[in-house]
Motif scaffolding. Structure first.
Motif, PDB file in Angstrom:
ATOM      1  N   ASN A  54      42.881  35.247  45.003  1.00 16.90           N
ATOM      2  CA  ASN A  54      43.478  36.476  44.475  1.00 16.90           C
ATOM      3  C   ASN A  54      42.780  37.031  43.231  1.00 16.90           C
ATOM      4  OD1 ASN A  54      45.684  36.951  46.374  1.00 16.90           O
ATOM      5  ND2 ASN A  54      46.456  35.003  45.607  1.00 16.90           N
ATOM      6  N   ASN A  55      41.448  37.041  43.252  1.00 19.73           N
ATOM      7  CA  ASN A  55      40.674  37.690  42.196  1.00 19.73           C
ATOM      8  C   ASN A  55      39.418  38.270  42.839  1.00 19.73           C
ATOM      9  OD1 ASN A  55      38.460  35.644  42.036  1.00 19.73           O
ATOM     10  ND2 ASN A  55      40.116  34.326  41.288  1.00 19.73           N
ATOM     11  N   TRP A  56      38.674  39.039  42.071  1.00 21.63           N
ATOM     12  CA  TRP A  56      37.510  39.736  42.629  1.00 21.63           C
ATOM     13  C   TRP A  56      36.447  38.766  43.145  1.00 21.63           C
ATOM     14  CZ3 TRP A  56      39.135  44.084  43.981  1.00 21.63           C
ATOM     15  CH2 TRP A  56      39.905  44.896  43.165  1.00 21.63           C
ATOM     16  N   ASP A  57      36.183  37.696  42.393  1.00 18.50           N
ATOM     17  CA  ASP A  57      35.185  36.716  42.849  1.00 18.50           C
ATOM     18  C   ASP A  57      35.621  36.069  44.151  1.00 18.50           C
ATOM     19  OD1 ASP A  57      33.467  37.190  40.722  1.00 18.50           O
ATOM     20  OD2 ASP A  57      34.311  35.569  39.500  1.00 18.50           O
ATOM     21  N   ALA A  58      36.903  35.752  44.252  1.00 14.90           N
ATOM     22  CA  ALA A  58      37.425  35.149  45.477  1.00 14.90           C
ATOM     23  C   ALA A  58      37.344  36.132  46.649  1.00 14.90           C
ATOM     24  CB  ALA A  58      38.862  34.682  45.276  1.00 14.90           C
ATOM     25  N   LEU A  59      37.566  37.419  46.379  1.00 15.30           N
ATOM     26  CA  LEU A  59      37.439  38.421  47.439  1.00 15.30           C
ATOM     27  C   LEU A  59      36.017  38.435  47.962  1.00 15.30           C
ATOM     28  CD1 LEU A  59      38.561  40.752  49.137  1.00 15.30           C
ATOM     29  CD2 LEU A  59      37.939  42.295  47.243  1.00 15.30           C
ATOM     30  N   TYR A  60      35.055  38.480  47.066  1.00 13.10           N
ATOM     31  CA  TYR A  60      33.660  38.456  47.497  1.00 13.10           C
ATOM     32  C   TYR A  60      33.374  37.185  48.296  1.00 13.10           C
ATOM     33  CZ  TYR A  60      28.615  38.112  47.492  1.00 13.10           C
ATOM     34  OH  TYR A  60      27.314  37.972  47.900  1.00 13.10           O
ATOM     35  N   ASP A 104      44.286  30.385  53.330  1.00  8.35           N
ATOM     36  CA  ASP A 104      45.269  30.076  52.290  1.00  8.35           C
ATOM     37  C   ASP A 104      44.638  29.831  50.922  1.00  8.35           C
ATOM     38  OD1 ASP A 104      47.311  30.317  54.121  1.00  8.35           O
ATOM     39  OD2 ASP A 104      47.376  28.163  54.561  1.00  8.35           O
ATOM     40  N   TYR A 105      43.396  29.411  50.894  1.00  8.41           N
ATOM     41  CA  TYR A 105      42.759  29.094  49.624  1.00  8.41           C
ATOM     42  C   TYR A 105      42.249  30.332  48.871  1.00  8.41           C
ATOM     43  CZ  TYR A 105      38.450  29.424  52.406  1.00  8.41           C
ATOM     44  OH  TYR A 105      37.446  29.849  53.242  1.00  8.41           O
ATOM     45  N   PHE A 106      42.461  31.520  49.410  1.00  8.70           N
ATOM     46  CA  PHE A 106      42.016  32.741  48.734  1.00  8.70           C
ATOM     47  C   PHE A 106      42.609  32.790  47.334  1.00  8.70           C
ATOM     48  CE2 PHE A 106      42.886  37.362  47.917  1.00  8.70           C
ATOM     49  CZ  PHE A 106      41.588  37.705  47.583  1.00  8.70           C
TER      50      PHE A 106
END
Length: 139
Positions: free
Chosen positions: A67-73, A63-65
């Motif tokens: 939703n940006n590229w850094d978070a995806l990595y 749930d804490y994802f």
């Protein structure tokens, strides 16, 4: 063509599936593998927000994802999410997104390559298969 060995760290990376037979071979290999197999269909995805949402849903991100590229990595490299067996990510129907959001497609590939390198350095495989086939042999 030699059989796909999902445990071979020298072969991990981003690969393109060009035939229905190659896709079927991947699916069959994944069915008998201990690695986590995720299919992400992005046929109707048109922008970064939709893409990240589709990835989060299909890969069951926490749930804490962010939703940006850094978070995806960050989530792709999270030991708690990844486990200790390896991951196969199968991206289907990517052509439209590649054209509509070319910059985001490049950023996605770069992020995936960084995650592949991270897991390779930990002796765990992270595979990405981009499916350019017209037929859907299953899954």
């Amino acid at each position: 063509m030699k059989p796909l060995n999902l445990d071979d760290l020298n072969q991990v990376g981003i690969h393109t599936l060009k035939t229905a037979e190659a896709t079927a071979r991947l699916i069959k290999t994944c069915e008998s593998s201990t690695q986590h197999y995720f299919v992400v269909d992005i046929a109707d995805v048109h922008n970064k927000a939709q893409l990240l949402g589709r990835l989060a849903e299909a890969l069951e991100f926490p749930d804490y994802f962010g939703n940006n590229w850094d978070a995806l990595y960050d989530v792709l490299c999270d030991d708690a999410w990844f486990g200790d067996t390896g991951v196969v990510l199968h991206l289907k129907h990517t052509a439209s997104f590649e054209k509509l959001a070319a910059h985001d497609w490049v950023t996605l590939r770069e992020t995936l390559e960084e995650a592949i390198d991270y897991w390779r350095s930990s002796d765990l495989p992270f595979w990405v298969f981009i499916d350019h086939t017209r037929q859907d042999p299953g899954r």
